[in-house]
Design an enzyme around this catalytic site. Structure first.
Site, PDB file in Angstrom:
ATOM      1  CB  SER A 157      -0.856   0.049   1.072  1.00  0.00           C
ATOM      2  OG  SER A 157      -1.459   1.300   1.400  1.00  0.00           O
ATOM      3  CB  THR A 168      -0.666   3.179   4.003  1.00  0.00           C
ATOM      4  OG1 THR A 168      -0.724   3.574   5.410  1.00  0.00           O
ATOM      5  CG2 THR A 168      -0.185   1.795   4.237  1.00  0.00           C
ATOM      6  CE1 TYR A 182      -4.172  -2.989   5.463  1.00  0.00           C
ATOM      7  CE2 TYR A 182      -3.316  -0.450   5.127  1.00  0.00           C
ATOM      8  CZ  TYR A 182      -3.895  -1.838   4.552  1.00  0.00           C
ATOM      9  OH  TYR A 182      -3.878  -2.046   3.227  1.00  0.00           O
ATOM     10  CE  LYS A 229      -1.727  -4.491   3.576  1.00  0.00           C
ATOM     11  NZ  LYS A 229      -1.880  -5.932   2.649  1.00  0.00           N
ATOM     12  CG  PHE A 270      -1.034   5.454  -4.942  1.00  0.00           C
ATOM     13  CD1 PHE A 270      -0.058   4.591  -5.269  1.00  0.00           C
ATOM     14  CD2 PHE A 270      -0.594   6.720  -4.265  1.00  0.00           C
ATOM     15  CE1 PHE A 270       1.429   4.650  -4.890  1.00  0.00           C
ATOM     16  CE2 PHE A 270       0.800   6.745  -3.892  1.00  0.00           C
ATOM     17  CZ  PHE A 270       1.873   5.904  -4.279  1.00  0.00           C
ATOM     18  CG  ASN A 279     -13.920   3.234   7.842  1.00  0.00           C
ATOM     19  OD1 ASN A 279     -14.563   3.663   8.701  1.00  0.00           O
ATOM     20  ND2 ASN A 279     -13.462   1.974   8.164  1.00  0.00           N
ATOM     21  CG  LEU A 311     -14.226  10.243  -0.980  1.00  0.00           C
ATOM     22  CD1 LEU A 311     -14.891  11.253   0.207  1.00  0.00           C
ATOM     23  CD2 LEU A 311     -13.029  11.283  -1.769  1.00  0.00           C
ATOM     24  NE  ARG A 358      -9.871  10.037   7.478  1.00  0.00           N
ATOM     25  CZ  ARG A 358     -10.370   9.191   6.462  1.00  0.00           C
ATOM     26  NH1 ARG A 358     -11.316   8.315   6.348  1.00  0.00           N
ATOM     27  NH2 ARG A 358      -9.160   8.905   5.256  1.00  0.00           N
ATOM     28  N   PRO A 359      -8.167  12.827  11.880  1.00  0.00           N
ATOM     29  CG  PRO A 359      -8.184  12.675  14.351  1.00  0.00           C
ATOM     30  CD  PRO A 359      -9.083  12.495  13.091  1.00  0.00           C
ATOM     31  CG  ASP A 389      -7.145  11.860   6.541  1.00  0.00           C
ATOM     32  OD1 ASP A 389      -6.787  10.852   6.434  1.00  0.00           O
ATOM     33  OD2 ASP A 389      -8.635  12.362   6.259  1.00  0.00           O
TER      34      ASP A 389
HETATM   35  P1  NAD Z   1     -10.877  -6.991   1.153  1.00  0.00           P
HETATM   36  O1  NAD Z   1     -11.202  -7.073   2.530  1.00  0.00           O
HETATM   37  O2  NAD Z   1     -12.004  -6.757   0.273  1.00  0.00           O
HETATM   38  O3  NAD Z   1     -10.373  -8.293   0.622  1.00  0.00           O
HETATM   39  C1  NAD Z   1      -9.247  -8.883   1.568  1.00  0.00           C
HETATM   40  C2  NAD Z   1      -9.750 -10.453   1.698  1.00  0.00           C
HETATM   41  O4  NAD Z   1      -8.860 -11.033   2.294  1.00  0.00           O
HETATM   42  C3  NAD Z   1     -11.260 -10.504   1.865  1.00  0.00           C
HETATM   43  O5  NAD Z   1     -12.022 -11.222   1.071  1.00  0.00           O
HETATM   44  C4  NAD Z   1     -11.127 -11.432   3.490  1.00  0.00           C
HETATM   45  O6  NAD Z   1     -12.295 -12.046   3.707  1.00  0.00           O
HETATM   46  C5  NAD Z   1      -9.749 -12.014   3.189  1.00  0.00           C
HETATM   47  N1  NAD Z   1      -8.884 -12.445   4.298  1.00  0.00           N
HETATM   48  C6  NAD Z   1      -8.640 -11.937   5.133  1.00  0.00           C
HETATM   49  N2  NAD Z   1      -7.882 -12.560   6.289  1.00  0.00           N
HETATM   50  C7  NAD Z   1      -7.701 -13.616   5.882  1.00  0.00           C
HETATM   51  C8  NAD Z   1      -7.167 -14.620   6.230  1.00  0.00           C
HETATM   52  N3  NAD Z   1      -6.435 -14.985   7.281  1.00  0.00           N
HETATM   53  N4  NAD Z   1      -7.246 -16.093   5.411  1.00  0.00           N
HETATM   54  C9  NAD Z   1      -8.191 -16.045   4.367  1.00  0.00           C
HETATM   55  N5  NAD Z   1      -8.758 -14.971   3.879  1.00  0.00           N
HETATM   56  C10 NAD Z   1      -8.481 -13.628   4.293  1.00  0.00           C
HETATM   57  O7  NAD Z   1      -9.548  -5.787   0.657  1.00  0.00           O
HETATM   58  P2  NAD Z   1      -9.275  -5.269  -0.775  1.00  0.00           P
HETATM   59  O8  NAD Z   1      -9.526  -3.802  -0.772  1.00  0.00           O
HETATM   60  O9  NAD Z   1      -9.571  -6.304  -1.770  1.00  0.00           O
HETATM   61  O10 NAD Z   1      -7.697  -5.259  -0.394  1.00  0.00           O
HETATM   62  C11 NAD Z   1      -6.951  -6.533  -1.070  1.00  0.00           C
HETATM   63  C12 NAD Z   1      -5.482  -6.365  -0.251  1.00  0.00           C
HETATM   64  O11 NAD Z   1      -4.741  -5.150  -0.738  1.00  0.00           O
HETATM   65  C13 NAD Z   1      -5.452  -6.240   1.083  1.00  0.00           C
HETATM   66  O12 NAD Z   1      -4.261  -6.767   1.324  1.00  0.00           O
HETATM   67  C14 NAD Z   1      -5.287  -4.505   1.377  1.00  0.00           C
HETATM   68  O13 NAD Z   1      -4.740  -4.606   2.697  1.00  0.00           O
HETATM   69  C15 NAD Z   1      -4.615  -4.336   0.065  1.00  0.00           C
HETATM   70  N6  NAD Z   1      -4.834  -2.703  -0.204  1.00  0.00           N
HETATM   71  C16 NAD Z   1      -6.090  -2.512  -0.196  1.00  0.00           C
HETATM   72  C17 NAD Z   1      -6.405  -1.045  -0.562  1.00  0.00           C
HETATM   73  C18 NAD Z   1      -7.746  -0.508  -0.686  1.00  0.00           C
HETATM   74  O14 NAD Z   1      -7.969   0.658  -0.510  1.00  0.00           O
HETATM   75  N7  NAD Z   1      -8.719  -1.299  -1.037  1.00  0.00           N
HETATM   76  C19 NAD Z   1      -5.315  -0.265  -0.775  1.00  0.00           C
HETATM   77  C20 NAD Z   1      -3.847  -0.823  -0.732  1.00  0.00           C
HETATM   78  C21 NAD Z   1      -3.627  -2.196  -0.409  1.00  0.00           C
HETATM   79  C1  WQD Z   2      -9.591   9.818   1.072  1.00  0.00           C
HETATM   80  C2  WQD Z   2      -9.921  11.252   1.407  1.00  0.00           C
HETATM   81  C3  WQD Z   2     -10.097  11.766   3.474  1.00  0.00           C
HETATM   82  C4  WQD Z   2     -13.972   9.772   3.878  1.00  0.00           C
HETATM   83  C5  WQD Z   2      -7.070   4.808   3.109  1.00  0.00           C
HETATM   84  C6  WQD Z   2      -5.911   3.927   3.922  1.00  0.00           C
HETATM   85  C7  WQD Z   2      -4.778   3.623   2.845  1.00  0.00           C
HETATM   86  C8  WQD Z   2      -5.603   2.606   1.848  1.00  0.00           C
HETATM   87  C9  WQD Z   2      -6.471   3.458   1.140  1.00  0.00           C
HETATM   88  C10 WQD Z   2      -5.229   0.409   2.031  1.00  0.00           C
HETATM   89  C11 WQD Z   2      -9.031  11.614   2.396  1.00  0.00           C
HETATM   90  C12 WQD Z   2     -11.549  12.169   2.713  1.00  0.00           C
HETATM   91  C13 WQD Z   2     -12.778  10.323   3.349  1.00  0.00           C
HETATM   92  C14 WQD Z   2     -14.987  10.524   4.332  1.00  0.00           C
HETATM   93  C15 WQD Z   2     -13.589  12.642   3.547  1.00  0.00           C
HETATM   94  N1  WQD Z   2      -5.857   1.463   2.327  1.00  0.00           N
HETATM   95  N2  WQD Z   2     -12.649  11.744   3.143  1.00  0.00           N
HETATM   96  N3  WQD Z   2     -14.694  12.147   3.908  1.00  0.00           N
HETATM   97  O1  WQD Z   2      -7.282   7.586   3.716  1.00  0.00           O
HETATM   98  O2  WQD Z   2      -6.356   8.119   1.458  1.00  0.00           O
HETATM   99  O3  WQD Z   2      -6.469   5.842   2.512  1.00  0.00           O
HETATM  100  O4  WQD Z   2      -7.439   3.784   2.154  1.00  0.00           O
HETATM  101  O5  WQD Z   2      -4.061   0.406   2.217  1.00  0.00           O
HETATM  102  O6  WQD Z   2      -4.099   2.821   3.716  1.00  0.00           O
HETATM  103  O7  WQD Z   2      -5.560   4.868   4.711  1.00  0.00           O
HETATM  104  O8  WQD Z   2      -8.572   6.880   1.837  1.00  0.00           O
HETATM  105  O9  WQD Z   2     -10.735   6.912   1.281  1.00  0.00           O
HETATM  106  O10 WQD Z   2     -10.108   7.086   3.489  1.00  0.00           O
HETATM  107  O11 WQD Z   2      -9.932   8.938   2.103  1.00  0.00           O
HETATM  108  O12 WQD Z   2     -13.389  13.724   3.283  1.00  0.00           O
HETATM  109  O13 WQD Z   2     -16.155  10.612   4.521  1.00  0.00           O
HETATM  110  O14 WQD Z   2     -11.249  11.509   1.495  1.00  0.00           O
HETATM  111  O15 WQD Z   2      -9.832  12.815   4.570  1.00  0.00           O
HETATM  112  O16 WQD Z   2      -8.447  13.065   2.241  1.00  0.00           O
HETATM  113  P1  WQD Z   2      -6.912   7.405   2.564  1.00  0.00           P
HETATM  114  P2  WQD Z   2      -9.924   7.559   2.291  1.00  0.00           P
END
Ligand code: NAD
Ligand code: WQD
Length: 336
Positions: free
Chosen positions: A124, A126, A149, A153, A178, A198, A200, A292-293, A295
């Site tokens: 991520s 992040t 979290y 990663k 991203f 949570n 956006l 949001r704290p 961000d």
């Molecule tokens: P998601 O929660 O939709 O998918 C993750 C899946 O993993 C879920 O289906 C969940 O049931 C499964 N899972 C969790 N723990 C498990 C375990 N121990 N055994 C088997 N299955 C398990 O999330 P997503 O948005 O599809 O994200 C996929 C990956 O990408 C995650 O690792 C997440 O951290 C990463 N990621 C997501 C985002 C995002 O914003 N969506 C951004 C950056 C990275």
């Molecule tokens: C985006 C923007 C908020 C909700 C998060 C994780 C990151 C990655 C992706 C996994 C921010 C603003 C949000 C709302 C708003 N996940 N916002 N009102 O925080 O960039 O990233 O998800 O790896 O690790 O931190 O994404 O979609 O939560 O927020 O104004 O009700 O929207 O302040 O600027 P973020 P987000």
């Protein structure tokens, strides 16, 4: 070639499953459905007209994972499985460290046992933490993460890097996503958050639907052009295609490498709301609320490395992201 998708029933996993099947790969999915539903897999099969096995299991269960490897003989793994809610990770750090790290350890051990030596990992943006300059580029030294979290990663990246150093016949691809948004253009699969979302975009679609009365724009006094935060939103189908390119790369290259998957463009919260309203012809009730704290004012990628080495580039526009998110939400107001 058969690829195991851990967490393949989730949001990104389902879209990746579709793109891999369309590209001719075979897949198998392992998911405990802690944050997903089996229905997403049925729909992936419907969309592609292809079949694959889905194992309902926690991948930390080594014996079950061994059975899967024995039966399916995957040659590569895309490791999506993990818990991903930032706020929850602050409340329940042990759950996050335990699930995300143990899942990786067990997976790596079983891969070792079965001689499966290619892994693509869902990292991520992040992991960059707070940086002095934008865009974010893979060569930057990652600074402190702001939540457990993010640390999972960061740690998993390091574990995989260390492993690849002494196992030169392995291929490890770390993908730093991203902000994934949007849905498959069919509207049949999309993001299906548990409870109140949570992030956006699902909040925007739920506000448009009336499920959320008022969307809070969290801060308009950031040092950005319109005062709201900038993020690199990327269409989930573009992101999914990035995994197909990563698998192709892993087929031909050993070692460990890391890639940003983003568009390179930062859009503000108000850009999202305005574009969403315009392309979908619907109002998103919103008001400015407190920051949001935690961000960061802005986070966007330099995606040049993925373009040069993986031959991948995001193609979809912000309008596509807004249109497809709304299409999915309208067709599935209560998710799957
Ligand atoms: P998601 O929660 O939709 O998918 C993750 C899946 O993993 C879920 O289906 C969940 O049931 C499964 N899972 C969790 N723990 C498990 C375990 N121990 N055994 C088997 N299955 C398990 O999330 P997503 O948005 O599809 O994200 C996929 C990956 O990408 C995650 O690792 C997440 O951290 C990463 N990621 C997501 C985002 C995002 O914003 N969506 C951004 C950056 C990275
Ligand atoms: C985006 C923007 C908020 C909700 C998060 C994780 C990151 C990655 C992706 C996994 C921010 C603003 C949000 C709302 C708003 N996940 N916002 N009102 O925080 O960039 O990233 O998800 O790896 O690790 O931190 O994404 O979609 O939560 O927020 O104004 O009700 O929207 O302040 O600027 P973020 P987000």
């Amino acid at each position: 070639m058969k690829i195991l998708l851990t967490g393949g029933a989730g949001y990104i996993g389902t879209h990746t499953a579709i793109e891999l099947l369309n590209a001719g790969y075979d897949i198998v999915v392992a998911d405990n459905f802690s944050n997903s539903q089996p229905e997403s897999m049925k729909r992936a099969k419907q969309i592609t007209g292809r079949d694959f096995n889905v194992y309902e299991m926690d991948i930390r269960d080594k014996a079950k994972l061994e059975v899967l490897f024995e039966q399916e003989k995957p040659e590569a793994v895309i490791h999506f499985a993990g818990l991903k809610a930032v706020g929850e990770s602050v409340e329940k750090p042990l759950d996050y460290y335990e699930n995300n790290l143990d899942a990786t350890f067990v997976l790596m051990r079983v891969m070792e046992e079965y001689g499966c030596k290619k892994i693509v990992f869902s990292s991520s943006a992040t992991v960059y933490g707070e940086q002095d300059t934008m865009p974010l580029v893979e060569t930057m030294k990652c600074s402190a993460c702001s939540n457990p979290y993010g640390w999972t990663k960061y740690m998993i990246e390091q574990i995989l890097r260390d492993y690849a150093k002494v196992h030169e016949d392995w291929s490890v691809v770390l993908l730093r996503y991203f902000n994934p948004v949007g849905a498959h253009e069919s509207g049949m699969v999309g993001e299906n958050p548990n409870g109140i979302p949570n992030n956006l975009m699902p909040r925007v679609t739920q506000a448009a639907l009336g499920k959320i009365k008022m969307l809070g724009v969290m801060g308009n006094d950031y040092p950005t052009p319109d005062g709201t935060c900038l993020r690199d939103y990327i269409h989930v189908v573009d992101l999914a295609k990035g995994h197909v390119c990563a698998i192709r790369y892993a087929q031909d290259n050993n070692g460990c490498d890391v890639f940003n998957l983003g568009t390179g463009v930062g859009y503000s919260v108000l850009d999202i709301i305005n574009t969403f309203e315009k392309v979908n012809g619907i109002k998103v009730p919103h008001e400015i609320v407190a920051r949001r704290p935690g961000d960061l004012p802005m986070a966007y990628s330099n995606p040049a490395k993925a373009e040069k080495i993986l031959h991948w580039k995001a193609e979809k526009t912000l309008a596509d992201m807004c249109r497809d998110s709304w299409n999915w939400q309208q067709k599935n107001p209560n998710g799957y």
